[in-house]
Design an enzyme around this catalytic site. Structure first.
Site, PDB file in Angstrom:
ATOM      1  N   ASP A 200       0.942  -1.070   0.058  1.00 16.54           N
ATOM      2  CA  ASP A 200       0.323  -0.120   0.097  1.00 16.54           C
ATOM      3  C   ASP A 200       1.062   0.877   0.251  1.00 16.54           C
ATOM      4  OD1 ASP A 200       0.873  -0.270   3.043  1.00 16.54           O
ATOM      5  OD2 ASP A 200      -0.992  -0.317   3.706  1.00 16.54           O
ATOM      6  N   SER A 201       0.759   2.915   0.742  1.00 14.05           N
ATOM      7  CA  SER A 201       0.805   3.456   0.327  1.00 14.05           C
ATOM      8  C   SER A 201       2.338   3.425   1.800  1.00 14.05           C
ATOM      9  CB  SER A 201       0.078   4.894   1.368  1.00 14.05           C
ATOM     10  OG  SER A 201      -0.057   4.469   2.353  1.00 14.05           O
ATOM     11  N   ILE A 202       2.110   2.184   1.949  1.00  6.93           N
ATOM     12  CA  ILE A 202       4.050   2.518   3.427  1.00  6.93           C
ATOM     13  C   ILE A 202       4.855   1.995   2.042  1.00  6.93           C
ATOM     14  CG2 ILE A 202       4.584   1.148   5.179  1.00  6.93           C
ATOM     15  CD1 ILE A 202       2.079   0.987   6.365  1.00  6.93           C
ATOM     16  N   THR A 203       4.400   1.386   1.361  1.00  6.26           N
ATOM     17  CA  THR A 203       5.601   1.008   0.397  1.00  6.26           C
ATOM     18  C   THR A 203       5.825   1.794  -0.815  1.00  6.26           C
ATOM     19  OG1 THR A 203       4.989  -1.441   0.558  1.00  6.26           O
ATOM     20  CG2 THR A 203       5.517  -0.814  -1.573  1.00  6.26           C
TER      21      THR A 203
ATOM     22  N   GLN B 282       5.919   4.874  -1.151  1.00  7.80           N
ATOM     23  CA  GLN B 282       6.137   6.005  -0.179  1.00  7.80           C
ATOM     24  C   GLN B 282       8.060   5.309   0.235  1.00  7.80           C
ATOM     25  OE1 GLN B 282       4.212   8.530   2.210  1.00  7.80           O
ATOM     26  NE2 GLN B 282       2.187   7.889   1.714  1.00  7.80           N
TER      27      GLN B 282
END
Length: 180
Positions: free
Chosen positions: A10-13, A15
């Site tokens: 998701d966004s953690i990946t 970013q």
């Protein structure tokens, strides 16, 4: 074509290539050995990730040598709150992860698969900036984390337990998590 590692999440990946991000650190560590391919999708949950599997590696002739799978922060969103459309029931979440792991193992049984456990939630920090009730809790995220750990053991793949490891450090909320 050079070997590659895929970071899928998701966004953690998504970013992870920001300054001092974990993806850029990985790419730096393996410079000239493998290419690090980021497939991070902000706001995505495990249910939506299943729809990406068939097109995730278009253009690559060989399967990756390794893949990280990092979903769960959005799946654990609470029902009845603003982000409830991201919620996935924990049993479905575990099955979705199972399907994702199987997909990659079908591409190459020798592929290294690493499930990254969702990080803990700093409820106090989130509430400082929220206009309404927090959309996530550490307790609920812990339930999802436990399912990841069980699945990794069951499937014989590696896992990185961020949920537990981060909380072992005093002051983890300010040390590891941004206050946005």
């Amino acid at each position: 074509m050079r070997s590659h590692v895929v970071l899928f999440g998701d966004s953690i990946t998504e970013q992870s290539f920001k300054p001092n991000g974990w993806g850029s650190a990985l790419a730096n560590t393996y410079t000239r050995k493998v290419d690090v391919v980021v497939r991070g999708y902000g706001g995505y949950k495990s249910r939506w990730a299943l729809f990406l599997l068939q097109t995730l590696l278009v253009g690559y002739t060989n399967p990756p040598v390794a893949v990280t799978i990092f979903f769960g922060a959005n799946d654990a969103a609470l029902l009845g709150r603003t982000s409830e459309r991201q919620h996935v029931p924990v049993e479905e979440y575990k099955e979705n992860l199972r399907k994702i792991v199987h997909h990659f193992k079908e591409l190459s049984p020798a592929m290294l698969v690493v499930i990254i456990i969702p990080p803990p939630i700093d409820e106090e920090g989130r509430n400082e900036y929220a206009r309404e009730l927090s959309e996530r809790t550490n307790e609920v995220t812990g339930v999802y984390a436990k399912q990841c750990i069980e699945l990794a053991k069951e499937l014989g793949v590696y896992s990185i337990n961020l949920w537990s490891k981060m909380q072992e450090t005093e002051g983890w909320q300010k040390k590891f998590l941004s206050r946005r």
